[in-house]
Scaffold this active site. Structure first.
Site, PDB file in Angstrom:
ATOM      1  N   LYS A 113     -27.667   3.162 -25.324  1.00  0.00           N
ATOM      2  CA  LYS A 113     -28.345   3.308 -24.032  1.00  0.00           C
ATOM      3  C   LYS A 113     -29.126   2.041 -23.654  1.00  0.00           C
ATOM      4  CE  LYS A 113     -28.312   8.269 -23.773  1.00  0.00           C
ATOM      5  NZ  LYS A 113     -27.542   8.547 -25.012  1.00  0.00           N
TER       6      LYS A 113
HETATM    7  C1  LIG Z   1     -26.296   9.195 -25.042  1.00  0.00           C
HETATM    8  C2  LIG Z   1     -25.483   9.062 -26.297  1.00  0.00           C
HETATM    9  C3  LIG Z   1     -24.116   9.465 -26.355  1.00  0.00           C
HETATM   10  C4  LIG Z   1     -23.403  10.116 -25.190  1.00  0.00           C
HETATM   11  O1  LIG Z   1     -23.192   9.274 -24.096  1.00  0.00           O
HETATM   12  P1  LIG Z   1     -22.905   9.878 -22.638  1.00  0.00           P
HETATM   13  O2  LIG Z   1     -22.941   8.747 -21.704  1.00  0.00           O
HETATM   14  O3  LIG Z   1     -24.011  10.884 -22.391  1.00  0.00           O
HETATM   15  O4  LIG Z   1     -21.564  10.553 -22.704  1.00  0.00           O
HETATM   16  C5  LIG Z   1     -23.426   9.251 -27.540  1.00  0.00           C
HETATM   17  N1  LIG Z   1     -24.041   8.719 -28.623  1.00  0.00           N
HETATM   18  C6  LIG Z   1     -25.334   8.350 -28.618  1.00  0.00           C
HETATM   19  C7  LIG Z   1     -25.947   7.790 -29.852  1.00  0.00           C
HETATM   20  C8  LIG Z   1     -26.104   8.496 -27.459  1.00  0.00           C
HETATM   21  O5  LIG Z   1     -27.401   8.119 -27.456  1.00  0.00           O
END
Ligand SMILES: *Cc1c(COP(=O)(O)O)cnc(C)c1O
Length: 462
Positions: A113
Site C-alpha cells: 500500500k
Molecule cells: C491491501 C492488501 C492486499 C489486497 O489488496 P487489494 O487492492 O485490496 O486487492 C493484499 N495483501 C496485503 C499485504 C495488503 O495490505
C-alpha cells in the site's frame, strides 16, 4: 498533451480532470471514477523498458494526468515518493523456484500500500498548495491501511490525519507503526470498541454534512483513482524485467486480492498494452471474487478471519470499476447491477472473461506454501503472498513465466511464519526499531460526538 478526463461508472458526474478526480475520491453519484479513455501505449513499450522505476512511473502517470500537473512538478513528486523506499530498484523482481517474486514491500510500512499512499500523500499536498486548501483525513483501520496512510501524509503541509483503530484489537506491531509517528499532523485514536464501531463512527462523521464541509473531511480509502494509478506502474515494470530475463513475449501475473484495487491496476496495464497474457486472481477463504471469476455469480458470504487479514474482505470496493468494462461500458447497466446487489446481495454476470484465472488458497495451503518456499528455495513468503503463489501454482502455464506480487514483508506477520516454520526467521530492522520508540494515542468512546469534539479541539489548538 491535454488533460485526460474522468467519468463515473454510474454516468452521473460531468467529466473532471485528474486533480478533481483525486480530490473527489468516491464519485459524487456514488459510483467510482475511471478514465474516459484508456491510453494505448504499445508503441512506447520498447522505450519504457529502459527506464528506472521512478522514470517509468512518471511516464505511466503522465498518460493519465496530462497537463493537469506540469511535467517537472510530477517528475519531482514521483521521485520524492519513491525515495522513501529502502532499495535502489524500488521494486526488485526475483526468480524463486519456478516463479518470479515482485517485491512491493520495501516502503516505510513494509506493505504494497506504500506504493500508492506515498504518492497520494505527496499529490494531496501538491494539489492543496495550488489551491491554498486544507484537508483533514479521517479513517478507521483494522491494521495495514491506517499505517500506510499515516506514513503517506506525515509532515505534509495542509493535511491532518485522524486514524481510529479498535483498542486492544490490532497487533501491537501494527499499533506501533501508527502511534510511534511523531509528526504533529498525525492523530491516532484508539476506540473503546470493535473495528465495526470505528467504521460506524466514520460513516456518521461523513454523513454530518456541515461537519464534513466546515472541516474539509477527506478519505484515503482504496477507491481513490490516484491509488489505482500508482499501482499500474509495477505491472509494466515486472513484465519488462521477466520478459527480458526469460525471452518470453509475455507474463501472467498472480495477485493476492482483497478490495480488487491491486488487480484492477493490472487490468488497466493489460488494456494499455503491457505484455501480460493473463491475470490470476488469488483469494483466501473469503472467496467472493474467485467464485465470481469461475462461476459468474457475485454473492455475499460471511467474512471469516484468516492468516492473510488484509484479504479478509467480501464486498470488494473496486469491483465496480471492473464491472463497468465487463458490462460494455454501459453506465445504466452498472447502476442497475449495483442496485440489485445492494438489494439482493447477489448478482450474476453471464459469460467468462478469459483475461482472468482465479482460485483460492486456504489456511492449510498458505502454511504449506510458506514451508515449501522456505525449505526448498530459502525464501520467506508472507501469508498474503503465499496465497498468491499457491494459486499461481494451480494456474501454471506452459511457456509463459508467472510473476507473483509480494504484498507484504514476512516480518509483518511473524506469528504466522513462526507457526509455519520457527521463531526468529522473519525480522526487519524497521520493525525492531519500533519497539523502543515513544508512542502517542488518545482513547475515546465510539460515539460520533466524542470523536467530532476531539477533531475540532485538536484542530483549534494548532
Ligand atoms: C491491501 C492488501 C492486499 C489486497 O489488496 P487489494 O487492492 O485490496 O486487492 C493484499 N495483501 C496485503 C499485504 C495488503 O495490505
Amino acid at each position: 498533451m491535454e488533460k485526460p478526463l474522468y467519468i463515473s461508472t454510474r454516468g452521473g458526474v460531468s467529466p473532471v480532470d485528474f486533480n478533481a478526480a483525486v480530490m473527489m475520491g468516491l464519485a459524487d453519484d456514488g459510483g467510482l471514477l475511471i478514465p474516459a479513455e484508456i491510453p494505448d501505449v504499445t508503441s512506447k513499450l520498447s522505450a519504457w523498458r529502459k527506464l528506472s522505476y521512478p522514470e517509468l512511473a512518471f511516464e505511466v502517470l503522465h498518460c493519465f494526468i496530462g497537463d493537469a500537473v506540469p511535467s517537472n512538478d510530477l517528475k519531482n513528486l514521483v521521485k520524492r515518493s519513491y525515495s522513501t523506499f529502502s532499495v535502489p530498484e524500488v521494486v526488485p523482481v526475483k526468480a524463486v523456484g519456478t516463479v518470479y517474486i515482485c517485491e512491493l514491500f520495501h516502503g516505510p510500512t513494509l506493505a504494497f500500500k506504500d506504493i500508492a499512499l506515498q504518492f497520494l500523500g505527496n499529490m494531496f499536498e501538491y494539489l492543496l498548495a495550488c489551491t491554498k486548501g486544507k484537508l483533514n483525513i479521517i479513517g478507521a483501520t483494522s491494521g495495514d491501511t491506517g499505517s500506510a496512510a499515516i506514513h503517506g501524509v506525515r509532515g505534509k503541509a495542509g493535511i491532518d490525519i485522524f486514524i481510529m483503530f479498535p483498542e486492544g484489537r490490532v497487533s501491537p506491531l501494527q499499533e506501533r507503526q501508527m502511534t510511534s509517528v511523531p509528526d504533529a499532523n498525525v492523530h491516532c485514536i484508539a476506540i473503546n470498541g470493535t473495528f465495526d464501531d470505528g467504521q460506524r463512527v466514520l460513516k456518521e462523521l461523513f454523513n454530518d454534512m456541515a461537519f464534513k464541509r466546515d472541516y474539509h473531511l477527506g478519505a484515503v480509502n482504496s477507491v481513490n483513482w490516484a491509488r489505482v494509478l500508482a499501482q499500474i506502474v509495477y505491472y509494466f515494470w515486472s513484465a519488462f524485467r521477466v520478459t527480458e530475463e526469460t525471452g518470453s513475449s509475455a507474463v501472467q501475473v498472480s495477485v493476492p486480492t482483497g478490495n480488487f484495487g491491486d488487480i484492477f491496476a493490472g487490468y488497466m496495464a493489460k488494456r494499455m498494452g503491457a505484455p501480460i497474457s493473463r491475470l490470476i486472481l488469488a483469494t483466501n477463504e473469503n472467496d467472493i471474487l474467485s467464485r465470481f471469476f469461475n462461476t459468474g455469480e457475485y454473492s455475499l458470504g460471511k467474512v471469516v478471519p484468516t492468516l492473510s487479514p488484509s484479504m479478509d474482505i467480501q464486498v470488494a470496493s473496486n469491483f465496480e470499476r471492473y464491472l463497468y468494462y465487463r458490462l460494455g461500458q454501459d453506465t445504466v447497466k452498472v447502476r442497475a447491477t449495483m442496485d440489485e446487489f445492494a438489494k439482493c446481495k447477489r448478482i450474476v454476470v453471464p459469460g467468462k472473461d478469459g483475461e482472468f484465472a482465479a482460485g483460492r488458497g486456504d489456511t492449510a495451503t498458505t502454511i504449506d506454501t510458506i514451508q515449501r518456499y522456505y525449505r526448498q528455495h530459502g525464501y520467506l513468503l508472507d501469508p498474503h503472498t503465499a496465497v498468491g503463489v499457491a494459486v499461481a501454482e494451480q494456474n501454471a502455464c506452459e511457456g509463459i513465466p508467472t510473476v507473483c506480487l509480494a504484498t507484504a514483508h514476512p516480518a509483518k506477520f511473524a506469528a504466522t511464519i513462526e507457526k509455519a516454520l520457527e521463531p526468529g526467521l522473519a525480522v526487519h530492522p524497521t520493525l525492531e526499531a519500533l519497539k523502543t520508540l515513544p508512542t502517542r494515542k488518545v482513547l475515546l468512546d465510539p460515539l460520533k460526538e466524542v470523536v467530532k469534539g476531539y477533531v475540532a479541539e485538536t484542530l483549534a489548538g494548532k
